[in-house]
Design an enzyme around this catalytic site. Sequence first.
Site, PDB file in Angstrom:
ATOM      1  N   SER A   1     -13.821  15.104  66.625  1.00  0.00           N
ATOM      2  CA  SER A   1     -13.406  16.511  66.589  1.00  0.00           C
ATOM      3  C   SER A   1     -12.139  16.651  65.750  1.00  0.00           C
ATOM      4  CB  SER A   1     -13.115  16.998  68.021  1.00  0.00           C
ATOM      5  OG  SER A   1     -12.353  18.192  67.962  1.00  0.00           O
TER       6      SER A   1
ATOM      7  N   HIS B   1     -17.156  17.046  63.902  1.00  0.00           N
ATOM      8  CA  HIS B   1     -17.223  18.099  64.930  1.00  0.00           C
ATOM      9  C   HIS B   1     -16.134  19.118  64.653  1.00  0.00           C
ATOM     10  CE1 HIS B   1     -18.451  19.578  68.914  1.00  0.00           C
ATOM     11  NE2 HIS B   1     -17.183  19.821  69.131  1.00  0.00           N
TER      12      HIS B   1
ATOM     13  N   ASP C   1     -14.411  22.452  65.822  1.00  0.00           N
ATOM     14  CA  ASP C   1     -14.250  23.347  66.978  1.00  0.00           C
ATOM     15  C   ASP C   1     -13.722  24.710  66.534  1.00  0.00           C
ATOM     16  OD1 ASP C   1     -13.341  20.505  68.854  1.00  0.00           O
ATOM     17  OD2 ASP C   1     -15.053  21.812  69.271  1.00  0.00           O
TER      18      ASP C   1
ATOM     19  N   MET D   1     -12.687  28.438  67.602  1.00  0.00           N
ATOM     20  CA  MET D   1     -12.268  29.160  68.810  1.00  0.00           C
ATOM     21  C   MET D   1     -11.705  30.535  68.423  1.00  0.00           C
ATOM     22  SD  MET D   1     -10.347  26.066  70.781  1.00  0.00           S
ATOM     23  CE  MET D   1     -11.129  24.469  70.934  1.00  0.00           C
TER      24      MET D   1
ATOM     25  N   HIS E   1     -19.102  23.755  66.463  1.00  0.00           N
ATOM     26  CA  HIS E   1     -19.139  24.171  67.879  1.00  0.00           C
ATOM     27  C   HIS E   1     -18.476  25.537  67.984  1.00  0.00           C
ATOM     28  CE1 HIS E   1     -17.645  23.175  72.232  1.00  0.00           C
ATOM     29  NE2 HIS E   1     -18.517  24.168  72.205  1.00  0.00           N
TER      30      HIS E   1
END
Length: 219
Positions: A9, A34, A36, A38, A67
């Site tokens: 990540s 990965h 992330d 948000m 993600h």
Amino acid sequence: MKKIKISPSILSADFSQLANEIKRLESGGADLIHVDVMDGHFVPNITIGPPVIKSLRGITKLPFDVHLMISPVHDYIKNFAEAGSDIITIHPEATNNLTDSIEYIKSFKKKIGVSLNPDSPIELIEKNLNKIDLVLIMSVFPGFGGQKFIPNVIEKIKRLKKIKETKNFNYEIEVDGGINFSNYKKVIEAGADILVSGTTIFKENNGDIKKNIEILRVL
Ligand code: DX5
Ligand code: ZN
């Protein structure tokens, strides 16, 4: 012998050096990156969006395992697909119609992942398991790196593996959050195919990424 894939990540990376950090991950043996995402709404933190993914796309051939911890997520799928995501993972709570969002991601010829928070039951996604490429099991409540692994998700991993085997589904099981050198073996033995790790990969062994990735693969 199953080959465990490692998806570091970049949330734990030095954001002022993201291109170099991704190159370090690639030369360190990462299988995926990965990312992330948000929004400060679905989770209490804000990170990056499509422009950053687009600018990093040319840096590596590794798949971007994106993600999306954003809601509502449906209308942003196009942006992330066109920015260069390879896997787009969404949370069922972030869309009004999970099946529609799954079909929409597929319309961009991207792999589709669905993520379950520690307190989200498999029943939330059970009727869509036959349509997806990846189940992302959260072993922390999403929003931050460096959190403690929640052990009771192990049972969920085992159940998902059993469903996959008995119903002959194709999804991979990815586990995300608090993975470290003392719990990763249990996670793999429970049925994980892909491990996400930020803190352990970037911080352990004085930040020796190659060594940390190698350790996470050894059973
Ligand atoms: C948390 C993210 C995870 C996190 C993993 O919301 O989805 O991917 O960055 O970081 P560590 O490995 O430090 O828990
Ligand atoms: Zn994640």
